[in-house]
Design a protein around this motif. Sequence first.
Motif, PDB file in Angstrom:
ATOM      1  N   GLY A   1      43.762  43.378  29.834  1.00 50.86           N
ATOM      2  CA  GLY A   1      43.605  44.550  28.987  1.00 50.86           C
ATOM      3  C   GLY A   1      43.545  44.278  27.500  1.00 50.86           C
ATOM      4  N   GLU A   2      43.764  43.028  27.098  1.00 53.63           N
ATOM      5  CA  GLU A   2      43.748  42.699  25.674  1.00 53.63           C
ATOM      6  C   GLU A   2      42.328  42.740  25.123  1.00 53.63           C
ATOM      7  OE1 GLU A   2      44.911  38.954  22.691  1.00 53.63           O
ATOM      8  OE2 GLU A   2      45.249  38.823  24.852  1.00 53.63           O
ATOM      9  N   GLU A   3      42.190  43.270  23.899  1.00 60.73           N
ATOM     10  CA  GLU A   3      40.863  43.319  23.264  1.00 60.73           C
ATOM     11  C   GLU A   3      40.410  41.901  22.887  1.00 60.73           C
ATOM     12  OE1 GLU A   3      40.301  45.994  20.085  1.00 60.73           O
ATOM     13  OE2 GLU A   3      41.156  47.730  21.133  1.00 60.73           O
ATOM     14  N   GLY A   4      39.098  41.689  22.972  1.00 58.82           N
ATOM     15  CA  GLY A   4      38.551  40.397  22.579  1.00 58.82           C
ATOM     16  C   GLY A   4      38.288  40.332  21.091  1.00 58.82           C
ATOM     17  N   PHE A   5      37.920  39.145  20.641  1.00 54.50           N
ATOM     18  CA  PHE A   5      37.596  38.962  19.221  1.00 54.50           C
ATOM     19  C   PHE A   5      36.174  39.407  18.959  1.00 54.50           C
ATOM     20  CE2 PHE A   5      40.718  35.595  20.300  1.00 54.50           C
ATOM     21  CZ  PHE A   5      41.761  36.018  19.484  1.00 54.50           C
ATOM     22  N   LYS A   6      35.964  40.034  17.793  1.00 52.94           N
ATOM     23  CA  LYS A   6      34.616  40.450  17.391  1.00 52.94           C
ATOM     24  C   LYS A   6      34.285  39.837  16.035  1.00 52.94           C
ATOM     25  CE  LYS A   6      34.475  44.961  19.704  1.00 52.94           C
ATOM     26  NZ  LYS A   6      34.267  46.426  19.526  1.00 52.94           N
TER      27      LYS A   6
ATOM     28  N   VAL B   1      40.735  42.660  36.313  1.00 54.67           N
ATOM     29  CA  VAL B   1      40.385  42.090  37.618  1.00 54.67           C
ATOM     30  C   VAL B   1      40.417  43.164  38.699  1.00 54.67           C
ATOM     31  CG1 VAL B   1      41.164  40.491  39.421  1.00 54.67           C
ATOM     32  CG2 VAL B   1      41.132  39.758  37.025  1.00 54.67           C
ATOM     33  N   ASP B   2      41.422  44.022  38.660  1.00 55.60           N
ATOM     34  CA  ASP B   2      41.553  45.030  39.727  1.00 55.60           C
ATOM     35  C   ASP B   2      40.534  46.166  39.609  1.00 55.60           C
ATOM     36  OD1 ASP B   2      42.584  46.301  37.532  1.00 55.60           O
ATOM     37  OD2 ASP B   2      44.525  46.798  38.426  1.00 55.60           O
ATOM     38  N   LYS B   3      39.717  46.134  38.549  1.00 53.31           N
ATOM     39  CA  LYS B   3      38.669  47.140  38.400  1.00 53.31           C
ATOM     40  C   LYS B   3      37.283  46.572  38.706  1.00 53.31           C
ATOM     41  CE  LYS B   3      41.483  50.339  36.890  1.00 53.31           C
ATOM     42  NZ  LYS B   3      41.799  51.533  37.723  1.00 53.31           N
ATOM     43  N   ALA B   4      37.222  45.307  39.151  1.00 53.27           N
ATOM     44  CA  ALA B   4      35.931  44.713  39.505  1.00 53.27           C
ATOM     45  C   ALA B   4      35.310  45.470  40.675  1.00 53.27           C
ATOM     46  CB  ALA B   4      36.110  43.243  39.862  1.00 53.27           C
ATOM     47  N   LEU B   5      34.003  45.516  40.722  1.00 52.22           N
ATOM     48  CA  LEU B   5      33.320  46.254  41.784  1.00 52.22           C
ATOM     49  C   LEU B   5      33.545  45.630  43.157  1.00 52.22           C
ATOM     50  CD1 LEU B   5      29.943  47.078  39.990  1.00 52.22           C
ATOM     51  CD2 LEU B   5      31.918  48.571  40.335  1.00 52.22           C
ATOM     52  N   GLU B   6      33.692  44.319  43.176  1.00 51.62           N
ATOM     53  CA  GLU B   6      34.003  43.611  44.415  1.00 51.62           C
ATOM     54  C   GLU B   6      35.363  42.946  44.268  1.00 51.62           C
ATOM     55  OE1 GLU B   6      32.144  43.865  47.013  1.00 51.62           O
ATOM     56  OE2 GLU B   6      30.358  44.744  46.108  1.00 51.62           O
ATOM     57  N   PRO B   7      36.154  42.845  45.354  1.00 52.69           N
ATOM     58  CA  PRO B   7      37.488  42.232  45.255  1.00 52.69           C
ATOM     59  C   PRO B   7      37.412  40.777  44.798  1.00 52.69           C
ATOM     60  CG  PRO B   7      37.216  43.412  47.330  1.00 52.69           C
ATOM     61  CD  PRO B   7      35.863  43.331  46.710  1.00 52.69           C
ATOM     62  N   ILE B   8      38.168  40.422  43.768  1.00 51.87           N
ATOM     63  CA  ILE B   8      38.247  39.042  43.298  1.00 51.87           C
ATOM     64  C   ILE B   8      39.695  38.715  42.949  1.00 51.87           C
ATOM     65  CG2 ILE B   8      35.871  38.928  42.389  1.00 51.87           C
ATOM     66  CD1 ILE B   8      37.068  39.395  39.597  1.00 51.87           C
ATOM     67  N   VAL B   9      39.977  37.419  42.849  1.00 54.98           N
ATOM     68  CA  VAL B   9      41.287  36.944  42.442  1.00 54.98           C
ATOM     69  C   VAL B   9      41.091  36.090  41.201  1.00 54.98           C
ATOM     70  CG1 VAL B   9      43.295  35.533  43.057  1.00 54.98           C
ATOM     71  CG2 VAL B   9      42.201  36.983  44.788  1.00 54.98           C
ATOM     72  N   ALA B  10      41.889  36.344  40.170  1.00 55.32           N
ATOM     73  CA  ALA B  10      41.773  35.562  38.935  1.00 55.32           C
ATOM     74  C   ALA B  10      42.152  34.114  39.206  1.00 55.32           C
ATOM     75  CB  ALA B  10      42.661  36.156  37.861  1.00 55.32           C
TER      76      ALA B  10
ATOM     77  N   ASN C   1      37.219  44.779  27.964  1.00 55.98           N
ATOM     78  CA  ASN C   1      37.764  43.750  28.837  1.00 55.98           C
ATOM     79  C   ASN C   1      38.013  44.401  30.197  1.00 55.98           C
ATOM     80  OD1 ASN C   1      39.257  41.833  30.191  1.00 55.98           O
ATOM     81  ND2 ASN C   1      40.808  41.579  28.602  1.00 55.98           N
ATOM     82  N   VAL C   2      37.192  44.088  31.199  1.00 59.54           N
ATOM     83  CA  VAL C   2      37.286  44.736  32.505  1.00 59.54           C
ATOM     84  C   VAL C   2      38.381  44.065  33.329  1.00 59.54           C
ATOM     85  CG1 VAL C   2      36.046  45.371  34.601  1.00 59.54           C
ATOM     86  CG2 VAL C   2      34.824  45.274  32.418  1.00 59.54           C
TER      87      VAL C   2
END
Length: 260
Positions: free
Chosen positions: A255-260, A237-246, A234-235
Amino acid sequence: MAIRTLVWGENVHEHLNKVVHDTYPEGMHTQIAKLLSSDANISASTATLQEPEHGLTEAILAETDVLLWWGHRAHGDVADEVVERVAKRVWEGMGLIVLHSGHFSKIFKRLMGSPCALSWREAGERERLWVVNPGHPIAKGLPAHFELENEEMYGEPFSVPEPLETVFVSWFQGGEIFRSGLTYRRGAGNVFYFRPGHETYPTYHDDTVGKVLRNAVNWAYNPNNYPDITEAPNVPVDKALEPIVARGQGLHSAGEEGFK
């Protein structure tokens, strides 16, 4: 460094059938390892179904570059957790060579996602294998065709996915043909299916078969493993390659893990 190669054998028929025992008194897996060991680039060891975790522990697989698999009678006895462990290593980059009746093994079906079914006949008939892709590394140094005097017949249709490459096609005395050497890639792992190897015939004493297997190990070896291939991070928002706002509502917290 030599290619760390593990020959996995079911090791059941050798103890139940006198013909198989007499043909392979030390086990088919041991004879296959001997064929491989004539290549100085290959370091071959063996494992069998009867060992703890079938000899395929996480530690052993982590130290394996290429795995060869022969099974027949006891496909169902292979633990599912071990199958998943092997599949993960293939996805990460471990090579896999599936032999003969291993087409019905759990691991081959798992990686192919198909029935892997075929027709067959046990009559000791001649098999002529044609090299239909002579430029392929697995065919290096082979003649245009070679013969095995006694083999079990496998016939089309073979219900596997369309391969990346077809290296061998077989003809049998009864008239059937079969795609006997197929390559695949699953994740970062190279996979080769090679048809010959019925247990009551001396196929793994044949010099040309040995050359095919040695070529296949060298082809299947991938020095560039991909250990994170099964991760799904789960990447933030503040680690995106370009600045974005959620924007909007998300299902997961930062940071929460997704379902698999």
